[in-house]
Structure formats: C-alpha cells, structure tokens
Design an enzyme around this catalytic site. Structure first.
Site, mmCIF file in Angstrom:
data_model
loop_
_atom_site.group_PDB
_atom_site.id
_atom_site.type_symbol
_atom_site.label_atom_id
_atom_site.label_comp_id
_atom_site.label_asym_id
_atom_site.label_seq_id
_atom_site.Cartn_x
_atom_site.Cartn_y
_atom_site.Cartn_z
ATOM 1 N N GLU A 1 -5.361 -3.102 10.648
ATOM 2 C CA GLU A 1 -3.992 -2.681 10.306
ATOM 3 C C GLU A 1 -3.370 -1.873 11.445
ATOM 4 O OE1 GLU A 1 -4.693 -0.963 6.425
ATOM 5 O OE2 GLU A 1 -5.067 -2.953 5.614
ATOM 6 N N GLY B 1 -7.673 -6.896 1.828
ATOM 7 C CA GLY B 1 -6.616 -6.713 0.837
ATOM 8 C C GLY B 1 -6.113 -8.010 0.224
ATOM 9 N N GLU C 1 -14.793 -7.045 9.731
ATOM 10 C CA GLU C 1 -13.698 -7.124 8.770
ATOM 11 C C GLU C 1 -12.797 -8.305 9.113
ATOM 12 O OE1 GLU C 1 -13.000 -3.344 6.485
ATOM 13 O OE2 GLU C 1 -11.708 -3.218 8.226
ATOM 14 N N SER D 1 -11.958 -7.088 0.863
ATOM 15 C CA SER D 1 -11.937 -7.433 -0.574
ATOM 16 C C SER D 1 -13.287 -7.207 -1.265
ATOM 17 C CB SER D 1 -11.463 -8.875 -0.780
ATOM 18 O OG SER D 1 -10.107 -8.994 -0.371
ATOM 19 N N LYS E 1 -6.623 4.577 3.360
ATOM 20 C CA LYS E 1 -5.376 4.159 4.029
ATOM 21 C C LYS E 1 -4.297 5.215 3.774
ATOM 22 C CE LYS E 1 -6.868 -0.551 3.339
ATOM 23 N NZ LYS E 1 -6.582 -1.942 3.568
HETATM 24 C C1 PEP Z 1 -10.075 -2.085 4.766
HETATM 25 O O1 PEP Z 1 -9.034 -1.475 4.655
HETATM 26 O O2 PEP Z 1 -10.807 -1.887 5.722
HETATM 27 C C2 PEP Z 1 -10.444 -3.035 3.720
HETATM 28 C C3 PEP Z 1 -11.565 -3.685 3.842
HETATM 29 O O3 PEP Z 1 -9.560 -3.209 2.679
HETATM 30 P P1 PEP Z 1 -9.830 -4.001 1.299
HETATM 31 O O4 PEP Z 1 -11.157 -3.514 0.763
HETATM 32 O O5 PEP Z 1 -8.692 -3.618 0.430
HETATM 33 O O6 PEP Z 1 -9.871 -5.443 1.614
#
Ligand code: PEP
Length: 249
Positions: A95, A172, A166, A212, A11
């Site tokens: 995001e 997150g 996702e 996560s 990110k």
């Molecule tokens: C992501 O940014 O694609 C993601 C899965 O973030 P996190 O692992 O922090 O949940």
C-alpha cells in the site's frame, strides 16, 4: 519450541485513541496461545496509548523514514519508533509502494531501521498481472535484490530477518493465495534471500504470509505452506477474528 509470528497491521484504523486502547486490551485478554509471538503495528499516534509493556505483545511501526532526524516534515524516524517502544517496523508494504515508494527508498529505510536496532518486516509480492504472466518469481526476486542491496554490513548483527510474502492481489481482496503457491514462494524467498545475503551471519530468514488471512485459513498457512508466521490486515482490527487466528495456530 519455535514460536510463529503473528503480526497485526492495523493500517489507518481505528479512528480514536479510545478505540485503539479497547482493541488492544481485547486482543491481549483473548490470547491463549503461548506458541505465538504477537506483534501489533498500530498507527504511530496510538503507539504510546496502548499499554504493551508487560502485556506479552510486541509493537511495531507500519513504516519509517530513512533518516533518524532533521528537516523532514511529517516523517517518523526509526529512532523515534524505537524510543516509543517498538521492536519491529514494516517496510515496503504494497500500500506504500502503490503510492510511490520505490525499491531504492525501501533499501534506505531498511538500512536505517536496522542501524537503529529495529527488526524490519520486509514486504514483497507480485501484482495480479505479474502473476497471470507467470512473472511472480521474477518480480519477487527483483524486489529482494533491490531491497537487500549492500545490506550485509548493517544486517550482520541481526540474528534473524523477517520477509513477508504478500501477493498484492490477495491483500484485502478476500481472495487468498493457495497453500501450494504460498509454499512455493516461501521456499523461493528463503533460497533467494539466502543467496543474496551470502554467508552473512544472519542466522535465520523467517518467511511469513499475508493476504486475506482469516480464522479459517490461518493454521493451514503454517502447517501446509510451511510459513513461519502471518501478517494480518483486515482481520486484525476485529478482536474476535484476530484472537481466533492467534489461538488457531
Ligand atoms: C496487509 O495489510 O498486509 C494485509 C495482508 O491485509 P489483509 O489481511 O486485509 O489482506
């Protein structure tokens, strides 16, 4: 032996080139698992700072534009990513969808990225409200239909296509998707994408999980949920955690 794909999405981290180099080197030196294909997606400004060549680690962009060049201030094109050494590019991350990216734009980005010779990592996933209303499958189906619309001619030379499930509520949040829900969605995405792509020559659709993921649950998404890889955000900028995730698979 089939390799699982482990993708690091850094990110907007870290803040300096020096930290980016250090993080990359720490990860590189900690990998003991040859059963994984590790892909790191740093901020674009650090792409040339990390010495990925001969490291065994592949690099990717976190996004790209839908034109390869021109008067588009601030944009980074697929051909620029390719020239910087990227093999992969994340497209449609939640995001980015959250700040206005549309399915139509995602479809355009996929086409140009594929044409430039990049391997896209298409992100799909429902929000918490959709999950609560039992609309998760409909949401993901619609995202896939829109993203893969009229893509057959550009995808035909790819031997595989990566789709990351996702769920937005899991990203997150420290609240990962259950292994059963992830497995169900993996099967659904495989089936839906296969139907949408028809008998196109894409040999393999690879479904991976993100949301996560940490060192305590990574392996179970592969063994219990039958995911073929992981997309890791937060835990990928902590070299110790990310190394544990890789080495646990
Ligand atoms: C992501 O940014 O694609 C993601 C899965 O973030 P996190 O692992 O922090 O949940």
């Amino acid at each position: 032996m089939k390799k699982n794909i482990i993708i690091a999405n850094w990110k907007c981290n870290p803040e300096t080139q020096e930290e980016a180099k250090r993080l990359f080197e720490e990860i590189k030196n900690g990998i003991e698992n040859s059963n994984t294909e590790v892909i790191i997606c740093p901020p674009v400004i650090f792409l040339t700072a990390v010495s990925f060549k001969e490291s065994g680690i592949k690099i990717g962009g976190q996004d790209c534009f839908w034109e390869n060049k021109g008067a588009f201030t601030g944009q980074i094109s697929p051909s620029m990513l390719k020239d910087a050494g990227c093999e992969y590019v994340i497209i449609g991350h939640s995001e980015r969808r959250k700040i206005g990216e549309t399915d139509e734009e995602i479809n355009k980005k996929l086409k140009v990225a594929l044409n430039a010779g990049l391997k896209p990592i298409l992100c799909v996933g429902e929000g918490s409200e959709e999950r609560e209303k039992n609309q998760a499958h409909d949401t993901v189906k619609k995202q896939l239909e829109n993203a893969l619309s009229n893509i057959e001619s550009v995808i035909k030379n790819s031997d595989s296509f990566i789709i990351a499930y996702e769920p937005v509520w899991a990203i997150g949040s420290g609240n990962p998707c259950s292994f059963e829900e992830a497995e169900d969605m993996s099967i659904f995405i495989q089936k839906t994408a296969r139907e949408l792509l028809g008998v196109s020559p894409v040999r393999k659709i690879i479904v991976i999980y993100g949301g996560s993921v940490d060192e305590s649950n990574a392996k179970d998404y592969i063994t219990k949920s039958k995911m073929e890889g992981l997309l890791v955000g937060g835990a990928s900028i902590n070299s110790e955690k990310f190394i544990k995730i890789i080495n646990s698979i």
